[in-house]
Write an enzyme that holds these catalytic residues in place. Structure first.
Site, PDB file in Angstrom:
ATOM      1  N   ASP A   1     -15.550 -32.924  58.675  1.00  0.00           N
ATOM      2  CA  ASP A   1     -14.733 -31.538  58.209  1.00  0.00           C
ATOM      3  C   ASP A   1     -13.208 -32.180  58.571  1.00  0.00           C
ATOM      4  OD1 ASP A   1     -13.229 -29.418  57.852  1.00  0.00           O
ATOM      5  OD2 ASP A   1     -14.505 -28.027  59.302  1.00  0.00           O
TER       6      ASP A   1
ATOM      7  N   HIS B   1     -16.033 -24.906  62.889  1.00  0.00           N
ATOM      8  CA  HIS B   1     -15.768 -23.822  62.124  1.00  0.00           C
ATOM      9  C   HIS B   1     -17.073 -23.183  61.466  1.00  0.00           C
ATOM     10  CE1 HIS B   1     -13.981 -21.656  58.587  1.00  0.00           C
ATOM     11  NE2 HIS B   1     -12.755 -21.425  59.385  1.00  0.00           N
TER      12      HIS B   1
ATOM     13  N   CYS C   1     -13.275 -17.946  63.196  1.00  0.00           N
ATOM     14  CA  CYS C   1     -14.484 -18.422  62.720  1.00  0.00           C
ATOM     15  C   CYS C   1     -15.164 -19.473  63.417  1.00  0.00           C
ATOM     16  CB  CYS C   1     -14.174 -19.084  61.076  1.00  0.00           C
ATOM     17  SG  CYS C   1     -13.528 -17.614  60.126  1.00  0.00           S
TER      18      CYS C   1
ATOM     19  N   LYS D   1      -4.144 -25.410  53.325  1.00  0.00           N
ATOM     20  CA  LYS D   1      -3.582 -25.884  54.651  1.00  0.00           C
ATOM     21  C   LYS D   1      -2.663 -27.157  54.396  1.00  0.00           C
ATOM     22  CE  LYS D   1      -8.068 -24.518  56.668  1.00  0.00           C
ATOM     23  NZ  LYS D   1      -7.760 -23.197  57.389  1.00  0.00           N
TER      24      LYS D   1
ATOM     25  N   GLN E   1      -8.242 -29.753  59.202  1.00  0.00           N
ATOM     26  CA  GLN E   1      -7.170 -29.642  59.910  1.00  0.00           C
ATOM     27  C   GLN E   1      -6.486 -31.124  60.199  1.00  0.00           C
ATOM     28  OE1 GLN E   1      -5.856 -26.893  61.116  1.00  0.00           O
ATOM     29  NE2 GLN E   1      -7.381 -25.408  60.411  1.00  0.00           N
TER      30      GLN E   1
END
Ligand SMILES: Cc1ncc(COP(=O)(O)O)c(C=O)c1O
Length: 404
Positions: free
Chosen positions: A198, A121, A362, A224, A201
């Site tokens: 990261d 991302h 993104c 999220k 998600q």
């Protein structure tokens, strides 16, 4: 145990609404998830009953709010197997990565390498580009295979004596690919690099144990994870945070200030300058408590089953191209429809009440890797049902007919 998505929907007031005269089918949770009553209630109760600024008062409300804020930090720490002092609250996943990149930049120099992947991302690309522009740090991108897996041999080939940082996504927001991050972290550490994962998600769909993963830094967003916007989490190993210079200056992050000199507070407060996102932290704590009360393995199985059902029904559709078919991938379907722009696909789906995302997500380098300028993306969450999965496929089939 089977997860009852129909029952859980009652906890999400927004899911009862209509969109364009149809029952809302919300398939954009990878961008931002809807909020359960537990989160809405916790934030409302805090504002109605016990709200003040934190860490600076001697009165009852200040003490209660400080306890709620620090309680949220403890909840986050427990949730991912960390210590509270290793949890920094930021305004989002993006700010958490910027904080780490800016801090590590203080000890990087021209020619040092940062290894990313083609599936990052922008939040995990742009902060490193700042270091390339400012310091002459070299960015490398590990390749992605045609079916959307990370090419581990390609990753290894780019990992070398000059690699100082490896920063990669645990789960792709476009492809749904879940990367073998424990193994990649081990390889990166063996090469002498620090690792940032990261988890924006991944943390939504699987239990995270940062100790087992052994990454130096792990970041994610609240919104999220069924929590509010305006709050993110940076986990850093205690010794890594201790070595990191502050990101922003202001109140609450200092040891002392004089006209001649300053000293800094210890982590995590060193990285939380000014009034922090108090209500948002309380909301995130509530989201985590709520999620922790569910059988998360059953939730994951439910989400995978929805994806498999949709994928099966679309099998053989010669007008559809799916981006990302990695084994074990998460419940994200990125796709293009022959002859149609992704924005048009999303707009027509919206007429049927189906909310999907369309654009570059993104992730422009990844779009380029797959030779597309954009795609549409349906992402499935715990509150989606088989009925909605069917409504999506039916609406998509009708949408495609516009372009046939
Ligand atoms: C994989 C990934 N990383 C980072 C981000 C940025 O998160 P935020 O916008 O919440 O800061 C996102 C959001 O879409 C994401 O999916």
């Amino acid at each position: 145990m089977v997860f009852d998505a129909e029952a859980i929907r009652a906890e999400f007031p927004i899911l009862g609404r209509q969109a364009n005269g149809h029952p809302l089918v919300y398939l954009d949770s990878a961008a931002s998830a809807q909020k359960p009553k537990a989160v809405i209630g916790a934030m409302t109760r805090a504002m109605e009953n016990s709200y003040a600024n934190v860490h600076r008062g001697l009165h009852t409300l200040a003490n209660e709010t400080t306890e709620a804020y620090e309680g949220a930090r403890r909840a986050v720490a427990d949730f991912i197997g960390a210590e509270p002092a290793e949890i920094v609250f930021t305004k989002g996943g993006t700010e958490a990565i910027n904080l780490v990149a800016a801090g590590l930049g203080a000890s990087l120099k021209a020619g040092d390498e940062v290894l990313l992947t083609e599936m990052e991302h922008h939040a995990n690309i742009v902060p490193w580009h700042f270091l390339r522009e400012r310091l002459g740090v070299v960015l490398k991108f590990a390749p992605v295979t045609d079916d959307g897996r990370l090419d581990v041999e390609g990753f290894k080939a780019l990992l070398g004596a000059r690699t100082r940082v490896v920063a990669l996504t645990h789960m792709s927001n476009v492809l749904g690919t879940v990367n073998p991050v424990a193994e990649l972290t081990r390889l990166a550490h063996a090469a002498g690099a620090l690792v940032l994962l990261d988890g924006c998600q991944a943390v939504v769909h699987e239990a995270i144990d940062v100790t087992a993963l052994d990454a130096d830094f792990y970041v994610f967003s609240g919104h999220k994870l069924y929590g509010p916007t305006g709050i993110g989490v940076l986990y850093g190993k205690a010794e890594r945070l201790a070595a990191l210079p502050p990101y922003q200056g202001g109140g609450e992050m200092i040891g002392s200030v004089s006209q001649e000199a300053i000293s800094y507070a210890d982590p995590p407060h060193r990285f939380e300058a000014g009034t922090p996102p108090i209500l948002e932290a309380i909301g995130l704590g509530a989201a985590i408590a709520w999620l922790s009360g569910l059988d998360r393995a059953a939730v994951a199985a439910h989400e995978h089953a929805l994806y498999a059902h949709v994928r099966d029904r679309l099998n053989g559709a010669n007008w559809l191209r799916v981006l990302g078919e990695a084994p074990g991938k998460g419940a994200i379907l990125s796709f293009t429809v022959a002859g149609a722009h992704a924005h048009d696909v999303a707009q027509i789906l919206d007429r049927y009440g189906v909310a999907v995302r369309a654009g570059t997500h993104c992730a422009e380098p990844l779009m380029r890797r797959f030779g597309v300028t954009s795609s549409a993306r349906a992402s499935f969450a715990l509150y989606n049902t088989a009925r909605e999965a069917d409504a999506f496929v039916d609406a998509l089939t009708k949408t495609q007919a516009f372009f046939a």
